[in-house]
Design a protein around this motif. Structure first.
Motif, mmCIF file in Angstrom:
data_model
loop_
_atom_site.group_PDB
_atom_site.id
_atom_site.type_symbol
_atom_site.label_atom_id
_atom_site.label_comp_id
_atom_site.label_asym_id
_atom_site.label_seq_id
_atom_site.Cartn_x
_atom_site.Cartn_y
_atom_site.Cartn_z
ATOM 1 N N LEU A 70 6.269 14.572 -4.876
ATOM 2 C CA LEU A 70 6.716 14.024 -3.602
ATOM 3 C C LEU A 70 6.749 12.505 -3.658
ATOM 4 C CD1 LEU A 70 5.262 15.007 -0.210
ATOM 5 C CD2 LEU A 70 4.668 12.786 -1.105
ATOM 6 N N THR A 71 7.793 11.914 -3.076
ATOM 7 C CA THR A 71 7.832 10.463 -2.985
ATOM 8 C C THR A 71 8.164 10.072 -1.560
ATOM 9 O OG1 THR A 71 8.805 8.433 -3.852
ATOM 10 C CG2 THR A 71 10.267 10.288 -3.584
ATOM 11 N N ILE A 72 7.775 8.865 -1.184
ATOM 12 C CA ILE A 72 8.126 8.374 0.141
ATOM 13 C C ILE A 72 8.681 6.971 0.022
ATOM 14 C CG2 ILE A 72 5.777 7.529 0.582
ATOM 15 C CD1 ILE A 72 6.450 8.323 3.611
ATOM 16 N N ALA B 143 2.950 12.345 3.335
ATOM 17 C CA ALA B 143 2.919 11.571 2.091
ATOM 18 C C ALA B 143 1.546 10.986 1.808
ATOM 19 C CB ALA B 143 3.955 10.451 2.159
ATOM 20 N N ARG B 144 0.505 11.434 2.503
ATOM 21 C CA ARG B 144 -0.895 10.992 2.381
ATOM 22 C C ARG B 144 -1.061 9.470 2.466
ATOM 23 N NH1 ARG B 144 1.707 9.947 -1.938
ATOM 24 N NH2 ARG B 144 1.094 10.339 -4.091
ATOM 25 N N LEU B 145 -0.168 8.803 3.217
ATOM 26 C CA LEU B 145 -0.350 7.365 3.461
ATOM 27 C C LEU B 145 -1.377 7.146 4.563
ATOM 28 C CD1 LEU B 145 3.325 6.021 3.379
ATOM 29 C CD2 LEU B 145 1.702 6.241 1.509
ATOM 30 N N PHE C 48 15.318 0.229 -3.047
ATOM 31 C CA PHE C 48 14.081 0.982 -2.812
ATOM 32 C C PHE C 48 14.344 2.496 -2.790
ATOM 33 C CE2 PHE C 48 12.103 -3.055 -1.807
ATOM 34 C CZ PHE C 48 10.802 -2.851 -2.237
ATOM 35 N N GLN D 73 12.106 8.404 -9.234
ATOM 36 C CA GLN D 73 10.809 9.055 -9.404
ATOM 37 C C GLN D 73 10.995 10.540 -9.746
ATOM 38 O OE1 GLN D 73 8.193 7.698 -6.298
ATOM 39 N NE2 GLN D 73 6.606 9.181 -6.805
ATOM 40 N N MET E 146 14.688 3.589 -6.296
ATOM 41 C CA MET E 146 13.390 3.756 -6.958
ATOM 42 C C MET E 146 12.809 5.129 -6.627
ATOM 43 S SD MET E 146 9.909 1.469 -6.747
ATOM 44 C CE MET E 146 9.488 1.779 -5.061
ATOM 45 N N ALA F 61 2.422 12.449 -6.856
ATOM 46 C CA ALA F 61 3.544 11.521 -7.032
ATOM 47 C C ALA F 61 4.621 12.085 -7.943
ATOM 48 C CB ALA F 61 3.045 10.182 -7.587
ATOM 49 N N ARG G 125 0.810 -1.204 0.000
ATOM 50 C CA ARG G 125 0.000 0.000 0.000
ATOM 51 C C ARG G 125 0.857 1.274 0.000
ATOM 52 N NH1 ARG G 125 -5.000 1.650 2.314
ATOM 53 N NH2 ARG G 125 -5.349 -0.462 3.000
ATOM 54 N N ASP G 126 1.860 1.304 0.868
ATOM 55 C CA ASP G 126 2.647 2.536 1.011
ATOM 56 C C ASP G 126 3.448 2.837 -0.249
ATOM 57 O OD1 ASP G 126 1.603 2.646 3.491
ATOM 58 O OD2 ASP G 126 3.448 2.205 4.585
ATOM 59 N N THR G 127 4.150 1.824 -0.751
ATOM 60 C CA THR G 127 4.943 2.037 -1.962
ATOM 61 C C THR G 127 4.032 2.397 -3.130
ATOM 62 O OG1 THR G 127 6.526 0.423 -1.130
ATOM 63 C CG2 THR G 127 6.683 1.008 -3.446
ATOM 64 N N THR H 172 1.026 3.840 -3.046
ATOM 65 C CA THR H 172 0.520 5.206 -2.891
ATOM 66 C C THR H 172 1.608 6.221 -3.220
ATOM 67 O OG1 THR H 172 -0.901 4.378 -1.130
ATOM 68 C CG2 THR H 172 -0.687 6.762 -1.306
ATOM 69 N N GLY H 173 2.824 5.933 -2.756
ATOM 70 C CA GLY H 173 3.948 6.827 -3.047
ATOM 71 C C GLY H 173 4.176 6.988 -4.542
ATOM 72 N N LEU H 174 3.849 5.958 -5.313
ATOM 73 C CA LEU H 174 4.017 6.019 -6.765
ATOM 74 C C LEU H 174 2.775 6.565 -7.460
ATOM 75 C CD1 LEU H 174 5.925 2.670 -7.365
ATOM 76 C CD2 LEU H 174 6.818 4.966 -7.692
ATOM 77 N N GLY H 175 1.822 7.069 -6.680
ATOM 78 C CA GLY H 175 0.672 7.727 -7.283
ATOM 79 C C GLY H 175 -0.467 6.791 -7.623
ATOM 80 N N ARG I 132 9.233 3.770 2.540
ATOM 81 C CA ARG I 132 9.005 3.217 3.875
ATOM 82 C C ARG I 132 9.367 1.752 3.895
ATOM 83 N NH1 ARG I 132 3.844 3.765 7.104
ATOM 84 N NH2 ARG I 132 5.348 3.344 8.707
#
Lengths: 324, 252
Positions: free
Chosen positions: B77-79, B48-50, B145, B152, B148, B74, A214-216, A218-221, B81
């Motif tokens: 901003l990227t995250i 990051a709106r997670l 990771f 982005q 990646m 996206a 989910r986190d990855t 969401t981070g990728l849009g 985790r």
């Protein structure tokens, strides 16, 4: 067996593997077209092919490809490699839907029953996904165990309702998948599987990203929740199509995506054609086997796959544990 | 600029963040430090709106994170985790390539391929590019990771403990790459760190958190004092200056 799988993996490059797979697939189709009680040499061979053998072969291919893809999507939804539509209660829920539709609304068309089945499959799978959230992620084998119990409870409910409604004779046609009744005019709904497969192909990259979490994602849009909802609809429709037309078919969605993941990796853009072809090939092979085992009688597809699939499942679980 | 205004968060009845406000300027390397359970990762996840925003406002370059379409955000901003994904048989190249998803939606262009090659080279992953994730060590995975996230190409990178599993050599390399991103490319990096010496050595600004509140914010010199660190971690530790570096032996 693990040694065989890795030997195959190292021996086959992309193109050669595709070529070999195509040859095996064509041979399976030829076998499916030629094996049966009536010989192609007597009577009207073209008629036999067009009315019975071709529809049956097409049905096996569509059911197999659809269930394998459904299993793959289901595994992404559940975040667990050891579930599929037959283990997560999806097919059982679809059967419950058909039964209720038949009981309450006997005049319904096949498409109408199929819609009710899909809705029931959606509800059953969504409930499964909510319930398994409580399972610890460190114990991946709890989910298939829970799923088997969950599917068993729904199947028991189906039997109870069928008994109450005096529909037990009909029940077997939904609970145990069988292709012997497939004739021209009685399988065309299955072309809907093709639509679903194209949809999954279109979503391949997004699905791969969803499988990263989910986190990855969401981070990728990626709209992760929306993706989960779309996945749920795809799995439910595929399961409902299968159960309505041929009945429940176990294990295809479990075995094929796992083997393809080992041989071709997890990038779905590359792996999806293999999952679809693998599911089609496995189903076709098991159907032909069922026709040959006690010729001229038949063993239903669901029974053959139950035996073949259980053995393969045990092998996969062992392999999974050895790696973990 | 990341603007955080009056943000509170309660998860399952437990208050995590209390009325947090902060302004994180663009073009800086910002370290979030503080004891376990201080709310660092939660704050990062909110930006990051997670995690959905419950109260207050967060904007990144003026984009409200709770109302901007995910795909648009996206590209800003990227995250990264710690995430337990299902896909273990992706190659490093494929994984890094998914960093281009917000731009190309999976159809890689030549420009995407240049970004991927650059990210692999930057993080010393070129030789590992064909390996699958399940054949990597923890530290190699970690670098893949972060690569990646780098690929982005966003102005803002949020990294939740990117030094996990990294040895000294790769820990230093990671921080130098991040420093380089800020200095040469003008990107903004917000990073959760546990080693305050790394924070002291590489950060422009340190945001110190405890019990769901920001208790100090500013340049390392101002935040990393014996009194300030005691307020955070509950014990006193000396702060030495060696050359232009702060050095904090926190393990007596």
């Amino acid at each position: 067996m693990t040694a065989i799988a890795s030997a195959i993996a190292s021996a086959v490059g992309g193109r050669r593997a595709a070529l070999w797979a195509a040859v095996v697939f064509v041979l399976l189709c030829a076998a499916s077209l030629s094996v049966g009680v009536a010989g192609l040499s007597d009577g009207a061979p073209l008629e036999l092919l067009l009315v019975s053998r071709l529809p049956r072969t097409a049905a096996a291919i569509l059911v197999g490809a659809g269930l394998a893809i459904a299993g793959l999507v289901m595994q992404i939804l559940a975040r667990n490699r050891f579930v599929d539509a037959s283990i997560a209660g999806t097919e059982q829920s679809a059967a419950l839907g058909i039964l209720l539709a038949t009981a309450v609304w006997p005049a319904a068309s096949v498409a109408g029953k199929m819609a009710v089945a899909a809705a029931a499959a959606l509800a059953g799978t969504a409930l499964f996904l909510v319930l398994v959230r409580r399972l610890p992620p460190t114990e991946p084998f709890l989910m298939p165990l829970f799923g088997i119990v969950y599917g068993g409870v729904i199947a028991a409910g189906v039997t109870f309702v069928a008994w109450q409604m005096d529909l037990l004779q009909l029940l077997e046609t939904w609970l145990n998948g069988d292709l012997s009744g497939i004739l021209r005019g009685r399988y065309e709904l299955l072309w809907g599987v093709g639509v679903m497969v194209v949809l999954v192909w279109w979503l391949a990259d997004a699905l791969t990203i969803a499988s990263l979490g989910r986190d990855t994602g969401t981070g990728l849009g990626l709209d992760y929740e929306r993706m989960m909802q779309v996945g749920l609809v795809i799995v439910s429709v595929l399961a409902a199509l299968t159960v309505v037309v041929v009945g429940m078919v176990p294990f295809v969605g479990l075995i094929v995506p796992n083997i393809v993941s080992r041989l071709r990796g997890d990038n779905l853009r590359g792996a999806l054609p293999w999952v679809a072809a693998g599911g089609a090939g496995l189903t076709l092979a098991c159907d032909v086997l069922g026709r040959l085992l006690r010729y001229p009688y038949e063993v239903p597809l669901g029974t053959v796959l139950g035996v073949v699939g259980a053995a393969a499942f045990l092998w996969l679980v062992r392999g999974g544990r050895a790696r973990g | 600029m990341i603007a955080i205004d009056g943000v509170s968060l309660t998860l399952q009845g437990t208050p995590i963040l209390h009325d947090v406000s902060a302004t994180l300027p663009k073009g800086e390397l910002i370290a979030l430090i503080g004891p376990n359970g201080a709310g660092k990762s939660s704050l990062l996840s909110l930006v990051a709106r997670l995690i959905p925003l419950q109260s207050g406002r967060i904007t990144v370059d003026g984009l409200p994170v709770d109302r901007t379409p995910g795909r648009r955000l996206a590209r800003t901003l990227t995250i990264m985790r710690q995430d337990t994904g299902l896909a273990a048989r992706l190659t490093v190249r494929e994984l890094v390539g998914f960093g281009r998803f917000p731009h190309s939606r999976g159809r890689l262009t030549d420009e995407d391929r240049r970004h991927i090659a650059a990210a692999l080279a930057e993080f010393d992953l070129t030789e590992l590019a064909g390996r699958t994730l399940d054949a990597l060590s923890g530290g190699q995975r970690q670098r893949a990771f972060v690569a990646m996230a780098f690929c982005q190409g966003t102005d803002y990178l949020l990294l939740d403990e990117p030094l996990n599993n990294l040895d000294m050599m790769y820990g230093r390399q990671m921080m130098r790459i991040l420093r380089h991103l800020v200095d040469r490319q003008g990107r903004t990096v917000v990073i959760v760190l546990h080693d305050i010496n790394y924070a002291a050595a590489y950060a422009d600004r340190i945001v110190a958190m405890k019990d769901g509140r920001i208790i100090a914010s500013g340049p390392p010199d101002a935040v990393l004092t014996t009194d300030g660190l005691e307020a955070m971690y509950g014990y006193r530790m000396p702060v030495h200056r060696i050359g232009d570096r702060l050095f904090i032996p926190h393990h007596d």
